[in-house]
Design an enzyme around this catalytic site. Sequence first.
Site, mmCIF file in Angstrom:
data_model
loop_
_atom_site.group_PDB
_atom_site.id
_atom_site.type_symbol
_atom_site.label_atom_id
_atom_site.label_comp_id
_atom_site.label_asym_id
_atom_site.label_seq_id
_atom_site.Cartn_x
_atom_site.Cartn_y
_atom_site.Cartn_z
ATOM 1 N N ARG A 146 11.828 -8.308 54.379
ATOM 2 C CA ARG A 146 12.374 -9.023 53.214
ATOM 3 C C ARG A 146 13.891 -9.230 53.333
ATOM 4 O O ARG A 146 14.630 -9.131 52.352
ATOM 5 C CB ARG A 146 12.041 -8.290 51.903
ATOM 6 C CG ARG A 146 10.565 -8.122 51.640
ATOM 7 C CD ARG A 146 9.853 -9.462 51.493
ATOM 8 N NE ARG A 146 8.427 -9.252 51.269
ATOM 9 C CZ ARG A 146 7.513 -9.150 52.232
ATOM 10 N NH1 ARG A 146 7.886 -9.262 53.489
ATOM 11 N NH2 ARG A 146 6.247 -8.939 51.942
ATOM 12 N N SER A 194 7.154 -9.540 42.905
ATOM 13 C CA SER A 194 7.536 -8.147 43.168
ATOM 14 C C SER A 194 8.999 -7.912 42.807
ATOM 15 O O SER A 194 9.882 -8.641 43.254
ATOM 16 C CB SER A 194 7.324 -7.822 44.647
ATOM 17 O OG SER A 194 5.951 -7.900 44.984
ATOM 18 N N GLU A 264 14.027 -6.655 45.171
ATOM 19 C CA GLU A 264 13.606 -7.853 45.894
ATOM 20 C C GLU A 264 14.002 -9.086 45.083
ATOM 21 O O GLU A 264 14.316 -10.135 45.632
ATOM 22 C CB GLU A 264 12.096 -7.833 46.120
ATOM 23 C CG GLU A 264 11.590 -8.973 46.989
ATOM 24 C CD GLU A 264 10.156 -8.772 47.448
ATOM 25 O OE1 GLU A 264 9.399 -9.765 47.444
ATOM 26 O OE2 GLU A 264 9.797 -7.646 47.802
#
Length: 277
Positions: A146, A194, A264
């Site tokens: 990520r 998320s 995130e």
Amino acid sequence: MFGSGGNLVCVVYPRTVEQLEQAIRALKSEGLKYCVLGACSNVLIDDNGVDSVVVSTQKLKGKDLDGERLYLLAGERMTVICRYAAENSLSGIEGLCSIPGSMGGGLAMNCGAFGRELGDVVEYADILIDGKIERIKAKDLGFAYRHSKVKDMGIVVGVGIKLVEGDKKRIGKDMKGYAIARAMSQPKGKSLGSVFKKSGNMSAGYYIDKAGLKGYKIGGAQISNIHANFILNIDGATSTDFLRLADYAKQEVDKQFGVKLKYEVEYLPAVSSTEHI
């Protein structure tokens, strides 16, 4: 989208690479602050809005196919790209088929699902750096979980990916399966996906669940009862509600398990410097 946040003072929607270059040149020549946004699928906007000009790449679209290679402009949606790949019997991104973001944002955060990441298939990216488009090879984009170095480089214009030839029916069947699995595991409603990245090999949702926080609410925001790494807007939640709830979950997980969760979701403050999200 979470359905919160204040007004954006000014939004510019370039439809071509040339328009994007012209817009950035004009903003810089006038000394105006600006930020670059994609689909905003994981961006939380401050309740007071944003004081800088927003340059959106949502309408910067285009696809080019050359055998097993695809070139995609930054505004192309991941769902559309995956469908296009399937239509042309190209395999390699089936697991990304239900990611809601755009290619530019997906590249910047190295989006992924079901054990597959966008960085796995990227060959290069065209990035607008100091007024000039430069082609950066995948090995220099700093892909990690990520994460990539893209946002520190400049503005994503387009991305070249390499897929492999496959069976069209099989690819379509796999994509359908992934989409169903994602729909069954994730809550419906307004969210930013998320909230936190996984920690080591464990999902953030595991820790938040074990901390007893499923269903916990602050204001109009609630931690989902289905997936603990999702925060839902259930009753006119503000961005402040989201941040307070997310910060509380982060603190509780640290207190109970000694695990420091990392966001995130991207947060866009009211007073911003020139940045790219």
